[in-house]
Design an enzyme around this catalytic site. Sequence first.
Site, PDB file in Angstrom:
ATOM      1  N   ARG A 105      24.509  -4.047 -22.341  1.00  0.00           N
ATOM      2  CA  ARG A 105      25.960  -4.188 -22.475  1.00  0.00           C
ATOM      3  C   ARG A 105      26.648  -3.728 -21.208  1.00  0.00           C
ATOM      4  O   ARG A 105      26.132  -2.895 -20.492  1.00  0.00           O
ATOM      5  CB  ARG A 105      26.436  -3.311 -23.638  1.00  0.00           C
ATOM      6  CG  ARG A 105      26.964  -4.072 -24.815  1.00  0.00           C
ATOM      7  CD  ARG A 105      27.485  -3.118 -25.862  1.00  0.00           C
ATOM      8  NE  ARG A 105      28.933  -3.099 -25.914  1.00  0.00           N
ATOM      9  CZ  ARG A 105      29.667  -1.988 -25.900  1.00  0.00           C
ATOM     10  NH1 ARG A 105      29.122  -0.802 -25.810  1.00  0.00           N
ATOM     11  NH2 ARG A 105      30.978  -2.069 -25.970  1.00  0.00           N
TER      12      ARG A 105
ATOM     13  N   LYS B 159      19.187   6.866 -27.208  1.00  0.00           N
ATOM     14  CA  LYS B 159      19.134   5.447 -27.562  1.00  0.00           C
ATOM     15  C   LYS B 159      17.713   4.961 -27.829  1.00  0.00           C
ATOM     16  O   LYS B 159      16.838   5.080 -26.973  1.00  0.00           O
ATOM     17  CB  LYS B 159      19.757   4.644 -26.421  1.00  0.00           C
ATOM     18  CG  LYS B 159      19.993   3.211 -26.768  1.00  0.00           C
ATOM     19  CD  LYS B 159      21.271   2.759 -26.134  1.00  0.00           C
ATOM     20  CE  LYS B 159      21.389   1.268 -26.112  1.00  0.00           C
ATOM     21  NZ  LYS B 159      22.693   0.846 -25.643  1.00  0.00           N
TER      22      LYS B 159
ATOM     23  N   ARG C 198      32.085   8.240 -26.737  1.00  0.00           N
ATOM     24  CA  ARG C 198      31.389   9.484 -26.365  1.00  0.00           C
ATOM     25  C   ARG C 198      31.740  10.549 -27.380  1.00  0.00           C
ATOM     26  O   ARG C 198      32.853  10.577 -27.894  1.00  0.00           O
ATOM     27  CB  ARG C 198      31.866   9.994 -24.991  1.00  0.00           C
ATOM     28  CG  ARG C 198      31.551   9.063 -23.850  1.00  0.00           C
ATOM     29  CD  ARG C 198      30.096   9.208 -23.407  1.00  0.00           C
ATOM     30  NE  ARG C 198      29.821   8.375 -22.250  1.00  0.00           N
ATOM     31  CZ  ARG C 198      29.572   7.064 -22.286  1.00  0.00           C
ATOM     32  NH1 ARG C 198      29.549   6.423 -23.434  1.00  0.00           N
ATOM     33  NH2 ARG C 198      29.350   6.378 -21.194  1.00  0.00           N
TER      34      ARG C 198
END
Length: 256
Positions: free
Chosen positions: A46, A111, A247
């Site tokens: 992304r 992630k 965040r």
Amino acid sequence: MRQRIPVPDVLLQVDSTNRHLAQKAGAGLPSDVSCFAEQQTAGRGRRGREWVSPFGNNIYMSIYRKLNIDITAIGGLSLGVGIACVEALSGLGVTGIGLKWPNDILFDERKLAGILIEVTGEQGGAASIVVGIGVNTRMDPVEAKAIDQPWCDLAEIGTNQELSRNLLAARLLEGAVRVLDRFEQYGFSPMRDHWNRYDIYLGKRIVLLQGVKSISGIHRGVNEQGALLLECEGSVVPFHGGELSLRQTVENRRGG
Ligand code: BTN
């Protein structure tokens, strides 16, 4: 409801499975095609990022589908595919994972998997869409040095059973196709509660970043279109995906 599972092409090496299918779509490839690759030499993430894609261990996959949807609703589709990924992983015994809006699958706030949906064209109300999914199953530690964000892989998380990469690939494909079918019929709204169940920042103070701009508030879940609802200065404002990124705040990191 249709549930056409496209028989995937399995490639040894490709620049990007998304780009590969987008190019084929442009050349008139019929809808409902999927592919997996053992390695991507220019994997796309992304917001223009690279998706580090070394040979042989992880999952890199894409599905091309023509969908009769309003293209402005595409953000909700990406959330739906995220739900499908979490459910495919959980179904194979992976625990402790969750979602970060708009489309990250995290473990321990690192992630594990990501989703990139690209629109390759629009014609007469139908949008040509490529859904790309990358899952770190066993990341090469040397190649991993190029990853510019906290990451993890399934090998580190472990499960209570032997996890077959092929089975996971099949479940991801099946789940993503199911979401595409449902989304085309009903949109994102029936998936909303599922999203809120898996969202690890729900109810927490967060910061949304867009370029150099930032806005902080309390994360109040997502709306019927999949926009993030941020409570700031007494009102709840929807934010749509695009170039935004979320965040956690320092207080959250300290466990606040
Ligand atoms: C992200 O979180 O930034 C999205 C990552 C998407 C990676 C997958 S791997 C398969 C497909 N092909 C690509 O080039 N990207 C997606």
